[in-house]
Design a protein around this motif. Sequence first.
Motif, mmCIF file in Angstrom:
data_model
loop_
_atom_site.group_PDB
_atom_site.id
_atom_site.type_symbol
_atom_site.label_atom_id
_atom_site.label_comp_id
_atom_site.label_asym_id
_atom_site.label_seq_id
_atom_site.Cartn_x
_atom_site.Cartn_y
_atom_site.Cartn_z
ATOM 1 N N LYS A 1 41.012 -15.743 23.306
ATOM 2 C CA LYS A 1 41.829 -14.678 22.735
ATOM 3 C C LYS A 1 43.050 -14.464 23.622
ATOM 4 C CE LYS A 1 38.029 -12.105 20.559
ATOM 5 N NZ LYS A 1 37.319 -10.796 20.525
ATOM 6 N N LYS A 2 44.217 -14.685 23.051
ATOM 7 C CA LYS A 2 45.447 -14.468 23.804
ATOM 8 C C LYS A 2 45.837 -13.005 23.651
ATOM 9 C CE LYS A 2 49.605 -17.085 24.848
ATOM 10 N NZ LYS A 2 50.495 -18.180 24.413
ATOM 11 N N ARG A 3 46.106 -12.348 24.757
ATOM 12 C CA ARG A 3 46.428 -10.921 24.721
ATOM 13 C C ARG A 3 47.754 -10.660 25.411
ATOM 14 N NH1 ARG A 3 40.544 -8.116 26.168
ATOM 15 N NH2 ARG A 3 39.390 -9.008 24.409
ATOM 16 N N LEU A 4 48.404 -9.617 24.946
ATOM 17 C CA LEU A 4 49.697 -9.247 25.524
ATOM 18 C C LEU A 4 49.483 -8.346 26.734
ATOM 19 C CD1 LEU A 4 52.784 -9.233 25.443
ATOM 20 C CD2 LEU A 4 52.672 -7.310 23.842
ATOM 21 N N TYR A 5 49.972 -8.812 27.872
ATOM 22 C CA TYR A 5 49.926 -8.043 29.114
ATOM 23 C C TYR A 5 51.319 -8.062 29.743
ATOM 24 C CZ TYR A 5 44.770 -8.231 29.243
ATOM 25 O OH TYR A 5 43.425 -8.101 28.974
ATOM 26 N N ARG A 6 51.528 -7.169 30.687
ATOM 27 C CA ARG A 6 52.730 -7.247 31.522
ATOM 28 C C ARG A 6 52.449 -8.217 32.669
ATOM 29 N NH1 ARG A 6 53.859 -2.597 34.110
ATOM 30 N NH2 ARG A 6 52.140 -1.306 33.359
ATOM 31 N N ASP A 7 53.296 -9.212 32.813
ATOM 32 C CA ASP A 7 53.109 -10.235 33.850
ATOM 33 C C ASP A 7 53.656 -9.710 35.173
ATOM 34 O OD1 ASP A 7 52.927 -12.436 35.439
ATOM 35 O OD2 ASP A 7 54.004 -13.789 34.109
ATOM 36 N N MET A 8 52.762 -9.245 36.030
ATOM 37 C CA MET A 8 53.158 -8.619 37.286
ATOM 38 C C MET A 8 53.548 -9.636 38.354
ATOM 39 S SD MET A 8 52.811 -5.655 36.133
ATOM 40 C CE MET A 8 53.133 -4.634 37.553
ATOM 41 N N ASP A 9 53.187 -10.898 38.158
ATOM 42 C CA ASP A 9 53.484 -11.924 39.155
ATOM 43 C C ASP A 9 54.896 -12.478 39.019
ATOM 44 O OD1 ASP A 9 50.947 -11.701 40.238
ATOM 45 O OD2 ASP A 9 50.114 -13.279 38.956
ATOM 46 N N HIS A 10 55.470 -12.366 37.823
ATOM 47 C CA HIS A 10 56.799 -12.942 37.580
ATOM 48 C C HIS A 10 57.762 -11.890 37.022
ATOM 49 C CE1 HIS A 10 53.806 -16.249 37.152
ATOM 50 N NE2 HIS A 10 54.637 -16.848 37.973
ATOM 51 N N ARG A 11 57.530 -10.663 37.346
ATOM 52 C CA ARG A 11 58.332 -9.575 36.781
ATOM 53 C C ARG A 11 59.668 -9.436 37.494
ATOM 54 N NH1 ARG A 11 55.450 -4.096 39.260
ATOM 55 N NH2 ARG A 11 55.232 -4.881 41.383
ATOM 56 N N MET A 12 60.623 -8.867 36.745
ATOM 57 C CA MET A 12 61.893 -8.454 37.331
ATOM 58 C C MET A 12 61.948 -6.933 37.411
ATOM 59 S SD MET A 12 64.704 -11.143 35.803
ATOM 60 C CE MET A 12 65.953 -10.528 36.958
ATOM 61 N N ILE A 13 61.359 -6.274 36.400
ATOM 62 C CA ILE A 13 61.272 -4.810 36.423
ATOM 63 C C ILE A 13 59.811 -4.402 36.223
ATOM 64 C CG2 ILE A 13 62.028 -2.639 35.365
ATOM 65 C CD1 ILE A 13 64.572 -4.051 34.481
ATOM 66 N N ALA A 14 59.358 -4.472 34.966
ATOM 67 C CA ALA A 14 57.991 -4.038 34.674
ATOM 68 C C ALA A 14 57.094 -5.171 34.214
ATOM 69 C CB ALA A 14 58.018 -2.940 33.605
ATOM 70 N N GLY A 15 57.639 -6.371 34.060
ATOM 71 C CA GLY A 15 56.833 -7.507 33.620
ATOM 72 C C GLY A 15 56.719 -7.630 32.116
ATOM 73 N N ILE A 16 57.519 -6.829 31.368
ATOM 74 C CA ILE A 16 57.466 -6.878 29.906
ATOM 75 C C ILE A 16 57.948 -8.232 29.382
ATOM 76 C CG2 ILE A 16 58.428 -5.938 27.766
ATOM 77 C CD1 ILE A 16 56.370 -4.142 29.011
ATOM 78 N N CYS A 17 59.112 -8.653 29.816
ATOM 79 C CA CYS A 17 59.702 -9.893 29.298
ATOM 80 C C CYS A 17 58.887 -11.123 29.684
ATOM 81 C CB CYS A 17 61.142 -10.036 29.787
ATOM 82 S SG CYS A 17 62.244 -8.758 29.139
ATOM 83 N N SER A 18 58.402 -11.168 30.923
ATOM 84 C CA SER A 18 57.583 -12.309 31.335
ATOM 85 C C SER A 18 56.246 -12.297 30.594
ATOM 86 C CB SER A 18 57.367 -12.302 32.850
ATOM 87 O OG SER A 18 56.937 -11.039 33.304
ATOM 88 N N GLY A 19 55.734 -11.096 30.285
ATOM 89 C CA GLY A 19 54.501 -10.993 29.503
ATOM 90 C C GLY A 19 54.706 -11.454 28.071
ATOM 91 N N LEU A 20 55.842 -11.082 27.472
ATOM 92 C CA LEU A 20 56.169 -11.545 26.120
ATOM 93 C C LEU A 20 56.365 -13.058 26.105
ATOM 94 C CD1 LEU A 20 58.678 -8.743 25.016
ATOM 95 C CD2 LEU A 20 56.444 -9.207 23.986
ATOM 96 N N GLY A 21 56.978 -13.585 27.177
ATOM 97 C CA GLY A 21 57.168 -15.027 27.280
ATOM 98 C C GLY A 21 55.849 -15.766 27.303
ATOM 99 N N ALA A 22 54.880 -15.231 28.055
ATOM 100 C CA ALA A 22 53.556 -15.852 28.122
ATOM 101 C C ALA A 22 52.847 -15.770 26.770
ATOM 102 C CB ALA A 22 52.720 -15.172 29.204
ATOM 103 N N TYR A 23 52.978 -14.631 26.107
ATOM 104 C CA TYR A 23 52.274 -14.417 24.834
ATOM 105 C C TYR A 23 52.810 -15.339 23.738
ATOM 106 C CZ TYR A 23 50.030 -11.958 20.960
ATOM 107 O OH TYR A 23 49.266 -11.647 19.860
ATOM 108 N N PHE A 24 54.140 -15.477 23.687
ATOM 109 C CA PHE A 24 54.759 -16.296 22.638
ATOM 110 C C PHE A 24 55.092 -17.713 23.125
ATOM 111 C CE2 PHE A 24 55.788 -11.923 21.258
ATOM 112 C CZ PHE A 24 55.293 -11.977 19.965
ATOM 113 N N ASN A 25 54.658 -18.034 24.354
ATOM 114 C CA ASN A 25 54.903 -19.364 24.930
ATOM 115 C C ASN A 25 56.397 -19.702 24.900
ATOM 116 O OD1 ASN A 25 54.044 -21.738 26.168
ATOM 117 N ND2 ASN A 25 53.840 -22.841 24.236
ATOM 118 N N THR A 26 57.201 -18.756 25.367
ATOM 119 C CA THR A 26 58.654 -18.882 25.342
ATOM 120 C C THR A 26 59.215 -18.510 26.705
ATOM 121 O OG1 THR A 26 58.647 -18.228 23.015
ATOM 122 C CG2 THR A 26 60.761 -18.116 24.148
#
Length: 206
Positions: A100-125
């Motif tokens: 199950k792929k889930r949307l999280y904030r990616d705290m390891d590659h964040r610039m601010i809150a990890g929203i964009c890196s989390g969306l990138g991981a979720y959508f493989n983008t």
Amino acid sequence: MKTTVNLNIQGIVFHLDEDAFKVFKTYLDSIHVHFKDSLGRDDIINDIEMRIVELFQQQLASNKQVITLVDVETVKAIMGSPSDFDDEAQNAQLYHVIPKKRLYRDMDHRMIAGICSGLGAYFNTDPTWFRLAFVVATLSGLSPLVYVILWIVVPPARTIAEKLEMFGEPVNISNIEKAIMEEMGDLRDRFGEFTGKARSKFRRRR
């Protein structure tokens, strides 16, 4: 009626019927033996047990309070056994569980809150596209409210299991071990970089 046994895993008590307890204890002992000499042993076992806790909790309901042998076998099928992962070629054939792929904030590659890196991981983008989209939207006069809402609503990926789920990877023994070893490698690299810079500064001061 079968005898039940209380079992404490990571501070949470589960009630297992006698048959389930025997099989699960053998399974858990095999995990401890397999990783007894491994680097990062405690972290690996801790994350494996936390994942087992999560899976056991999913098996229980308001009208079901006892873990059965079927539940234990289900957990074993999802997690795999240590011996299964000794051969990577064999591992590829085992346990075709769709993660199950889930949307999280990616705290390891964040610039601010990890929203964009989390969306990138979720959508493989590439997360850069999401960062550009938010910047363009803000410069166009649109409110950054969507980003703030996502910051509040989307949970951060902090545990190994959450990080694996973020990338759609099965949360099993093999992947937990690999993820922890990679994290330890990153820490060693960062520490080596830090000590290298410290030595350079010390030499310049001399």
